[in-house]
Design an enzyme around this catalytic site. Structure first.
Site, PDB file in Angstrom:
ATOM      1  N   ASP A 109      -4.092 -25.149  24.718  1.00 20.88           N
ATOM      2  CA  ASP A 109      -2.789 -24.977  24.084  1.00 20.88           C
ATOM      3  C   ASP A 109      -2.021 -23.894  24.842  1.00 20.88           C
ATOM      4  OD1 ASP A 109      -3.881 -22.549  23.310  1.00 20.88           O
ATOM      5  OD2 ASP A 109      -3.355 -22.759  21.191  1.00 20.88           O
ATOM      6  N   GLU A 138      -3.903 -28.083  12.598  1.00 20.20           N
ATOM      7  CA  GLU A 138      -3.484 -28.292  13.983  1.00 20.20           C
ATOM      8  C   GLU A 138      -2.154 -29.043  14.064  1.00 20.20           C
ATOM      9  OE1 GLU A 138      -4.469 -27.016  16.644  1.00 20.20           O
ATOM     10  OE2 GLU A 138      -6.335 -26.102  16.003  1.00 20.20           O
ATOM     11  N   TYR A 181      -4.351 -32.548  23.126  1.00 21.41           N
ATOM     12  CA  TYR A 181      -4.756 -31.229  22.647  1.00 21.41           C
ATOM     13  C   TYR A 181      -5.373 -31.307  21.256  1.00 21.41           C
ATOM     14  CZ  TYR A 181      -4.503 -27.005  19.988  1.00 21.41           C
ATOM     15  OH  TYR A 181      -4.843 -25.991  19.139  1.00 21.41           O
TER      16      TYR A 181
END
Length: 364
Positions: free
Chosen positions: A157, A56, A139
């Site tokens: 996202d 990520e 996020y």
């Protein structure tokens, strides 16, 4: 008679959209069938938190295809968070070189060390605790909590923004639309598969609900999509007007000594490309540069072709001056000579890799 009239009216109206449960079920069925195979992903069960976190961070503002080889390299070098926490800064920045947005690499190290120090190498399991770690924003915390720990977190996202704004025809300009996107997702995220749900939406946005040419006929949410019903899927999401990039100029110096060594230095620890390696260069500005800023006197030749490099908010025109030294000389203060064979050990960002390549071509 009344019932017949009511039936006629109902038949003449568009069918109501499927319930949230039906939308979610359709999406997850599609994901089970068509979801992408990615090196950090586990499609049955929960993924290992370290792999989710590493991927990520790397995927922030970077494409999946660009990330794949870097993720594989990092996993080979540092297979768990304790190994990464113990790594030298220089080694991590060198391994990251070329992936861009270098603050992510510095935050990666800071986060790994915090997890190793404060949590004995185990990532905290809640969205709130994850958010408190260095380099982990809203996020990323939600994504790790959902994918690695099964928390029913709302993950948003860029791909998910696009899918949901089209699904619900949300015409509020981003990023102000995020609360409305979150409200739609709140009614859709399943309690049993929140991580798969988030990844399914990401995949849908990446492969089907694309920015310019969405494949609506293949979309598992097409029957529920208000943007498609209106015939205007590409009208969403509504984005603010783009700001023009700042135009800057620089001048870099590529110099070789008789031992085939190149002069480099390390950038300051703050700002753009902080802590990365570079060849000597003049501070970037809006004005053209002169050779008076060269690291030492030499027969400098200015190349005709600059290197153009695009950052998020900057377009840089980097002029290049090259020289060969007739004799070995000590490196100026704060600089060092590096053999061409060892340049791969330096954390050179893409900009300066391009500058060095152009300079060496001219010197051959």
């Amino acid at each position: 008679m009344a019932s017949r009239i009511g039936l006629a009216i109902t038949e003449g109206m568009p069918a109501p959209p499927p319930s949230a449960d039906r939308r979610t079920a359709a999406l997850l069925a599609w994901y089970d069938r068509a979801g992408r195979d990615l090196p950090w992903r586990v499609k049955s069960g929960r993924a290992e938190p370290y792999r989710v976190w590493l991927s990520e961070i790397m995927l922030q503002q970077t494409s999946v295809e660009a990330v794949k080889p870097y993720f594989t390299k990092f996993m080979a070098l540092w297979p768990d968070v304790k190994a990464l926490a113990a790594a030298e800064d220089h080694a991590v920045m060198t391994a990251w070189a070329g992936l861009g947005y270098y603050a992510r690499a510095r935050n990666l190290l800071a986060c790994a060390r915090a997890v190793a120090r404060d949590y004995d190498g185990r990532f905290p399991q809640t969205e709130a605790d994850l958010r408190a770690l260095p380099g982990i924003g809203a996020y990323t915390a939600a994504a790790i909590a959902a994918i690695a720990f099964g928390e029913r977190a709302i993950v948003i996202d860029g791909n998910i923004e696009r899918v949901v704004t089209r699904l619900a025809a949300i015409d509020t300009v981003l990023p102000k639309a995020k609360p409305e996107i979150g409200a739609v997702l709140e009614g859709m995220v399943p309690a049993d598969r929140p991580g798969d749900f988030a990844q399914a939406l990401m995949d849908l946005g990446a492969t089907i609900c694309t920015p310019k040419s969405p494949s609506c006929l293949l979309c598992p949410l097409s029957e529920a999509c208000l943007a498609r019903a209106r015939g205007q899927p590409t009208a969403f999401p509504v984005k603010p007007a783009k700001k023009g990039r700042k135009q800057l100029q620089g001048l870099a110096f590529v110099v070789l000594d008789p031992q085939a060594r190149i002069l480099v230095r390390t950038r300051a620890g703050k700002g753009l490309l902080a802590g990365m390696a570079e060849v000597p260069n003049v501070d970037w500005s809006a004005e053209p540069m002169g050779l008076q800023a060269a690291p030492f006197p030499a027969e400098w030749q200015r190349l005709k072709q600059p290197v153009i490099h695009i950052f998020t908010h900057i377009e840089l025109r980097m002029e290049i001056a090259v020289a060969r030294l007739p004799a070995t000389a000590p490196a100026p203060e704060g600089m060092r000579w590096v053999s061409l064979e060892r340049l791969g050990d330096e954390p050179l960002p893409t900009l300066f890799r391009k500058v060095i390549e152009a300079g060496l071509r001219a010197l051959r």
